[in-house]
Design an enzyme around this catalytic site. Structure first.
Site, PDB file in Angstrom:
ATOM      1  N   GLU A  49      -3.167 -30.417 -22.877  1.00 12.28           N
ATOM      2  CA  GLU A  49      -4.190 -30.243 -21.844  1.00 12.28           C
ATOM      3  C   GLU A  49      -5.344 -31.179 -22.170  1.00 12.28           C
ATOM      4  OE1 GLU A  49      -5.310 -26.152 -21.902  1.00 12.28           O
ATOM      5  OE2 GLU A  49      -3.633 -25.524 -20.655  1.00 12.28           O
ATOM      6  N   ASP A  60     -16.283 -21.685 -20.611  1.00  8.78           N
ATOM      7  CA  ASP A  60     -15.998 -22.068 -21.994  1.00  8.78           C
ATOM      8  C   ASP A  60     -16.943 -21.382 -22.971  1.00  8.78           C
ATOM      9  OD1 ASP A  60     -13.903 -23.864 -21.433  1.00  8.78           O
ATOM     10  OD2 ASP A  60     -15.358 -25.388 -20.826  1.00  8.78           O
ATOM     11  N   TYR A 174      -0.733 -20.009 -15.762  1.00  6.98           N
ATOM     12  CA  TYR A 174      -1.579 -19.831 -16.939  1.00  6.98           C
ATOM     13  C   TYR A 174      -2.195 -18.430 -16.874  1.00  6.98           C
ATOM     14  CZ  TYR A 174      -5.066 -21.291 -20.495  1.00  6.98           C
ATOM     15  OH  TYR A 174      -5.835 -21.414 -21.619  1.00  6.98           O
TER      16      TYR A 174
END
Length: 273
Positions: A49, A60, A174
């Site tokens: 990725e 994040d 995912y």
């Protein structure tokens, strides 16, 4: 058949599971990222990725936020990330997934990005903050260029959202192991198994689990449930601890090999049970 689809087909045929490794492109510098990707591949990573650094990375945790800040200071742009992909592709056939927020894509222009990404050897894209409910046009443009579209599903996803993720995803789905931001954790969330079961009910696509995976024992546990695991923050943290270490490539290769060994632990556990 895309490289991503071919990867999972080969893994299934050989009875293996996949290791997906995340890199923040440009950390510690754009020039070093291709070599870091190659080190991860040597260690056993099956898919890379390529994270696009962004100034407002709401999904994040602190480790990847700091990596993004270092990458931006080093001059990393979406154009640079595509050049990094082109360099990796010139020496490797490993699948490459562009991992980005929506804002850089809109600034670049979706159709221009899709064209340039395909030319650079990118195989698909995951837009972290894209709404799957409004993904029709994006998916159409991506698929027309032969690029996969990977979407996220979380433990809090509604049945309707899981259906849309299944409908619009290609390559793999995912699964986020827990709500919140990225980051290393001590254990795997109890929410993973129910999410896997819910996703299996609506798609035959391979499933990969990410967020919080940092140890071979995590890989072993998840290797019994899904087709692949995603390791991000632990890799980025290792890079952060070794920014000036000339043996960083060796450190990364060794860590990937250690993580990949987790799948062997899972097989051994299955034989012993």
């Amino acid at each position: 058949m895309s490289r991503i689809t071919r990867l999972f087909d080969n893994l299934r045929r050989s009875g293996r599971k996949g290791l997906i490794a995340y890199l923040t492109c440009g950390d510690p510098s754009p020039e070093r990222t291709p070599a870091l990707a190659e080190a991860l591949e040597r260690g056993g990573a099956d898919l890379i990725e390529l994270g696009v650094p962004f100034s407002d990375p709401i999904g994040d945790g602190p480790v990847i936020q700091r990596a993004g800040e270092r990458a931006l200071r080093a001059g990393t742009t979406l154009h640079k990330v595509l050049e990094i992909a082109r360099q990796i592709r010139s020496r490797s056939e490993i699948p490459l997934l562009l991992f980005t927020y929506l804002n850089p894509v809109l600034r670049y222009g979706l159709e221009a990005l899709v064209k340039d990404a395909a030319a650079a050897g990118i195989d698909g894209c995951l837009l972290i903050d894209a709404s799957v409910e409004e993904a029709g046009d994006y998916v159409r443009v991506m698929r027309a260029a032969g690029l996969d579209t990977v979407f996220l599903a979380s433990p809090t996803s509604s049945p309707r959202r899981l259906q849309l993720v299944a409908q619009y995803s290609s390559g793999f789905v995912y699964l986020i192991s827990r709500t919140g931001v990225t980051g290393e954790r001590d254990s795997i969330s109890d929410a993973v198994a129910p999410l896997v079961a819910r996703m299996r009910a609506v798609t035959d696509l391979p499933l990969a689990v990410g967020f919080g995976i940092s140890r071979p024992e995590h890989v072993a546990e998840l290797g019994r449930q899904v087709e692949a695991v995603v390791v991000g923050s632990a890799i980025v943290h290792l890079i952060e601890r070794n920014l000036d270490n000339p043996s960083l490539d060796i450190q990364l290769e060794s860590f990937a090999r250690e993580l990949k060994h987790g799948f062997e632990l899972a097989k051994a556990g299955a034989r012993d049970s």
